[in-house]
Design a protein around this motif. Structure first.
Motif, mmCIF file in Angstrom:
data_model
loop_
_atom_site.group_PDB
_atom_site.id
_atom_site.type_symbol
_atom_site.label_atom_id
_atom_site.label_comp_id
_atom_site.label_asym_id
_atom_site.label_seq_id
_atom_site.Cartn_x
_atom_site.Cartn_y
_atom_site.Cartn_z
ATOM 1 N N CYS A 255 0.837 -1.186 0.000
ATOM 2 C CA CYS A 255 0.000 0.000 0.000
ATOM 3 C C CYS A 255 0.873 1.238 0.000
ATOM 4 O O CYS A 255 1.973 1.240 0.522
ATOM 5 C CB CYS A 255 -0.894 0.020 1.236
ATOM 6 S SG CYS A 255 -2.109 -1.295 1.238
ATOM 7 N N GLY B 281 -4.553 3.908 3.111
ATOM 8 C CA GLY B 281 -5.295 2.668 3.010
ATOM 9 C C GLY B 281 -5.654 2.369 1.571
ATOM 10 O O GLY B 281 -6.741 1.897 1.296
ATOM 11 N N THR C 299 -0.151 2.545 9.598
ATOM 12 C CA THR C 299 -1.420 2.181 8.982
ATOM 13 C C THR C 299 -1.443 0.688 8.671
ATOM 14 O O THR C 299 -0.648 0.207 7.873
ATOM 15 C CB THR C 299 -1.640 2.979 7.683
ATOM 16 O OG1 THR C 299 -1.660 4.367 7.990
ATOM 17 C CG2 THR C 299 -2.950 2.586 7.032
ATOM 18 N N SER D 210 -3.377 -2.486 6.984
ATOM 19 C CA SER D 210 -4.336 -2.678 5.900
ATOM 20 C C SER D 210 -4.491 -4.155 5.573
ATOM 21 O O SER D 210 -3.530 -4.920 5.677
ATOM 22 C CB SER D 210 -3.876 -1.946 4.627
ATOM 23 O OG SER D 210 -3.780 -0.557 4.846
ATOM 24 N N ASP E 157 -9.559 -3.343 -0.632
ATOM 25 C CA ASP E 157 -8.613 -3.048 0.428
ATOM 26 C C ASP E 157 -9.290 -2.248 1.536
ATOM 27 O O ASP E 157 -10.139 -1.398 1.261
ATOM 28 C CB ASP E 157 -7.433 -2.246 -0.132
ATOM 29 C CG ASP E 157 -6.346 -2.021 0.893
ATOM 30 O OD1 ASP E 157 -5.360 -2.755 0.870
ATOM 31 O OD2 ASP E 157 -6.504 -1.109 1.716
ATOM 32 N N ASP F 43 -8.294 -0.333 5.493
ATOM 33 C CA ASP F 43 -7.320 -0.068 6.562
ATOM 34 C C ASP F 43 -7.934 -0.319 7.940
ATOM 35 O O ASP F 43 -7.352 0.057 8.951
ATOM 36 C CB ASP F 43 -6.765 1.355 6.460
ATOM 37 C CG ASP F 43 -7.806 2.421 6.757
ATOM 38 O OD1 ASP F 43 -8.978 2.064 7.030
ATOM 39 O OD2 ASP F 43 -7.458 3.611 6.718
ATOM 40 N N TYR G 274 -13.159 1.434 2.883
ATOM 41 C CA TYR G 274 -12.493 0.583 1.905
ATOM 42 C C TYR G 274 -12.407 1.303 0.566
ATOM 43 O O TYR G 274 -13.063 2.317 0.326
ATOM 44 C CB TYR G 274 -13.242 -0.740 1.743
ATOM 45 C CG TYR G 274 -14.617 -0.584 1.145
ATOM 46 C CD1 TYR G 274 -14.806 -0.628 -0.239
ATOM 47 C CD2 TYR G 274 -15.725 -0.368 1.953
ATOM 48 C CE1 TYR G 274 -16.058 -0.474 -0.796
ATOM 49 C CE2 TYR G 274 -16.990 -0.211 1.402
ATOM 50 C CZ TYR G 274 -17.148 -0.266 0.033
ATOM 51 O OH TYR G 274 -18.382 -0.109 -0.513
#
Length: 208
Positions: free
Chosen positions: A13, A18, A57, A59, A75, A77, A82
């Protein structure tokens, strides 16, 4: 030494974000896609040196290949919701797959998304990647990945423009556990206003 098919599916990422990310080097999307029913599950943590110990972060990501030409991903976080991504294989050299071109969107949430076009060419011993992306800026992308130390691979790339980064990373498989791999990268900012960022991830690849 040959380059394994999953060398370029290390997924990272964007630092401290995120973002939903496609198959990539450390950060840069690549022309490779997951093939039909190939799946990747990943957990990553990213942040600056101060954040990485506890406030980075975290994820979770899911990617799946559909029909050998389309890859879609999700995805989160775990805090801010998302986003989605999708990548389409536009062309691949039909005999040995030595070069390919793909286009995609990422960070798709609501009516906003980022877009990119990327290409790959396989040389003996390494693979060269180049492309263009528009997120907060129009960026030129260039990178390479190559095998080192047996099952390990090294990855390097540069994204031009304001808030762009140069990333260096490594990626390897866990011996005895099919499809399990992990990696780490460091991102060096183009601008003095930004900080060095770090990313680590663990990933499971399999076919349904």
């Amino acid at each position: 030494m040959g380059i394994k098919p999953f060398v370029a599916t290390a997924i990272a990422c964007a630092a401290a974000s995120g973002a939903a990310w496609p198959t990539a080097l450390n950060w840069m999307p690549v022309a490779d896609i997951l093939r039909d029913r190939e799946v990747v599950l990943m957990h990553s943590v990213a942040g600056t040196a101060a954040e990485f110990g506890g406030d980075g972060t975290h994820s979770g990501s899911f990617l799946v290949g559909l029909g050998d030409r389309l890859e879609i991903g999700f995805d989160s976080d775990y805090k801010r919701g998302y986003s989605l991504n999708a990548k389409l294989l536009l062309y691949e050299e039909p005999t040995e797959g030595r070069y390919a071109v793909s286009a995609g969107v990422l960070n798709f949430a609501g009516n906003e998304f980022d877009e990119y076009v990327v290409a790959r060419y396989d040389f003996p011993g390494f693979r060269l990647h180049a492309g263009w992306m528009y997120d907060t800026d129009s960026r030129l992308l260039v990178g390479a990945d190559f095998p080192i130390l047996g099952d390990w691979s090294a990855m390097v790339e540069h994204a031009s423009g304001e808030d762009g980064y140069t990333y260096l990373g490594i990626y390897g498989y866990v011996k005895g556990v099919e499809g399990l791999s992990f990696g780490a990268s460091v991102g060096l900012p183009n601008d003095d206003d930004n900080e060095v960022v770090y990313n680590g991830y663990v990933m499971l690849s399999f076919r349904l």
